[in-house]
Write an enzyme that holds these catalytic residues in place. Structure first.
Site, PDB file in Angstrom:
ATOM      1  N   CYS A 159       5.685   1.107  14.873  1.00  0.00           N
ATOM      2  CA  CYS A 159       5.425   1.988  13.736  1.00  0.00           C
ATOM      3  C   CYS A 159       4.683   3.208  14.252  1.00  0.00           C
ATOM      4  O   CYS A 159       3.560   3.092  14.750  1.00  0.00           O
ATOM      5  CB  CYS A 159       4.610   1.265  12.682  1.00  0.00           C
ATOM      6  SG  CYS A 159       4.175   2.325  11.281  1.00  0.00           S
ATOM      7  N   HIS A 207       0.464   5.774   0.965  1.00  0.00           N
ATOM      8  CA  HIS A 207      -0.311   6.869   1.568  1.00  0.00           C
ATOM      9  C   HIS A 207       0.626   8.046   1.729  1.00  0.00           C
ATOM     10  O   HIS A 207       1.854   7.901   1.592  1.00  0.00           O
ATOM     11  CB  HIS A 207      -0.926   6.431   2.899  1.00  0.00           C
ATOM     12  CG  HIS A 207      -0.005   5.610   3.751  1.00  0.00           C
ATOM     13  ND1 HIS A 207       1.131   6.130   4.311  1.00  0.00           N
ATOM     14  CD2 HIS A 207      -0.029   4.293   4.107  1.00  0.00           C
ATOM     15  CE1 HIS A 207       1.741   5.178   4.995  1.00  0.00           C
ATOM     16  NE2 HIS A 207       1.082   4.048   4.874  1.00  0.00           N
ATOM     17  N   HIS A 238       5.910   6.862   7.672  1.00  0.00           N
ATOM     18  CA  HIS A 238       6.031   5.868   8.744  1.00  0.00           C
ATOM     19  C   HIS A 238       7.425   5.955   9.357  1.00  0.00           C
ATOM     20  O   HIS A 238       8.421   6.032   8.625  1.00  0.00           O
ATOM     21  CB  HIS A 238       5.924   4.435   8.194  1.00  0.00           C
ATOM     22  CG  HIS A 238       4.547   3.926   7.954  1.00  0.00           C
ATOM     23  ND1 HIS A 238       3.481   4.186   8.766  1.00  0.00           N
ATOM     24  CD2 HIS A 238       4.077   3.100   6.982  1.00  0.00           C
ATOM     25  CE1 HIS A 238       2.412   3.562   8.304  1.00  0.00           C
ATOM     26  NE2 HIS A 238       2.737   2.905   7.218  1.00  0.00           N
ATOM     27  N   HIS A 261       4.787   0.285  -0.078  1.00  0.00           N
ATOM     28  CA  HIS A 261       5.600  -0.477   0.886  1.00  0.00           C
ATOM     29  C   HIS A 261       4.858  -1.723   1.371  1.00  0.00           C
ATOM     30  O   HIS A 261       3.622  -1.788   1.347  1.00  0.00           O
ATOM     31  CB  HIS A 261       5.987   0.402   2.073  1.00  0.00           C
ATOM     32  CG  HIS A 261       4.827   1.014   2.778  1.00  0.00           C
ATOM     33  ND1 HIS A 261       4.155   2.112   2.286  1.00  0.00           N
ATOM     34  CD2 HIS A 261       4.178   0.677   3.920  1.00  0.00           C
ATOM     35  CE1 HIS A 261       3.167   2.427   3.111  1.00  0.00           C
ATOM     36  NE2 HIS A 261       3.153   1.573   4.104  1.00  0.00           N
ATOM     37  N   GLU A 321       0.824  -1.211   0.000  1.00  0.00           N
ATOM     38  CA  GLU A 321       0.000   0.000   0.000  1.00  0.00           C
ATOM     39  C   GLU A 321       0.855   1.257   0.000  1.00  0.00           C
ATOM     40  O   GLU A 321       2.077   1.202   0.171  1.00  0.00           O
ATOM     41  CB  GLU A 321      -0.924  -0.006   1.236  1.00  0.00           C
ATOM     42  CG  GLU A 321      -0.179   0.043   2.554  1.00  0.00           C
ATOM     43  CD  GLU A 321      -1.107  -0.068   3.767  1.00  0.00           C
ATOM     44  OE1 GLU A 321      -2.181  -0.697   3.666  1.00  0.00           O
ATOM     45  OE2 GLU A 321      -0.735   0.486   4.817  1.00  0.00           O
TER      46      GLU A 321
END
Lengths: 133, 133
Positions: free
Chosen positions: A120, A68, A72, A106, A66
């Site tokens: 995370c 975004h 992270h 990732h 995914e």
């Protein structure tokens, strides 16, 4: 001052008072992943603008591929794995850090005989992941 | 998209490309503490609104007794210690989590034979600590 400070004791990759939850609720591809929010979502933790989560992937499992816009900050704390970052792949092991920069596709995979576990941290307010197929 | 994603490899509590720095530069009380910023301050990491730091306290050492309005999210990754949170003290060990809520006076001490090492995440923009004496 409302003192909501506390210590969450560790008990073999679960923490007192923290729920182990499903990684995702939607029908998206992943295998053998759980999540725990360690800091940021409990009562009194509203001052955090970010959340510290713990993800665990069982041997042979993987997270959703995914992307975004929120970054992270990952620190591995258990096991061995491989992370896909765009077109690259890296082997990861305890205490390696991973920066997933905005928009980069990732995925994390557990490649050893014990689960891959990693912290995370993300912004509390963030965009939703887009699944890459 | 500018892909600045990366992995920082761990080498016995130092990380490739990360500088080990003095804990504080002012003349405030502390003993045997170093800091490393693992994620959030390097080139390309500007999207982070928070910083992931690693602090290490040598046996017998301690951080400054201080307070501030920004919260701390701490995860111990090495050694044994004791944290003061307001009027309370807690023993801490690897993977215990600590929430230091706003305004609470706090201090970390290494109590074992190896250094106490912990991750500490904070907002990038935050107030300065006030030393408590």
């Amino acid at each position: 001052m409302d003192d909501r400070s506390k210590v969450l004791k560790f008990r073999s990759f679960v923490w007192d008072g923290v729920s182990v939850r499903a990684y995702k609720t939607e029908g998206v591809p992943y295998k053998g992943v759980t999540r725990q929010t360690l800091l940021g979502e409990a009562a009194g933790e509203e001052p955090f603008t970010f959340l510290t989560r713990y993800f665990e992937i069982e041997p042979g499992g993987y997270s959703t591929l995914e992307r975004h816009e929120h970054p992270h900050a990952v620190v591995v704390i258990r096991g061995r794995g491989r992370v896909t970052l765009g077109e690259k792949m890296f082997d990861i092991a305890p205490f390696d850090c991973v920066y997933v920069s905005p928009g980069v596709t990732h995925q994390f995979r557990a490649t050893g005989e014990e689960p891959l576990g990693f912290l995370c941290t993300v912004d509390r307010v963030r965009d939703r992941p887009e699944v890459v197929s």
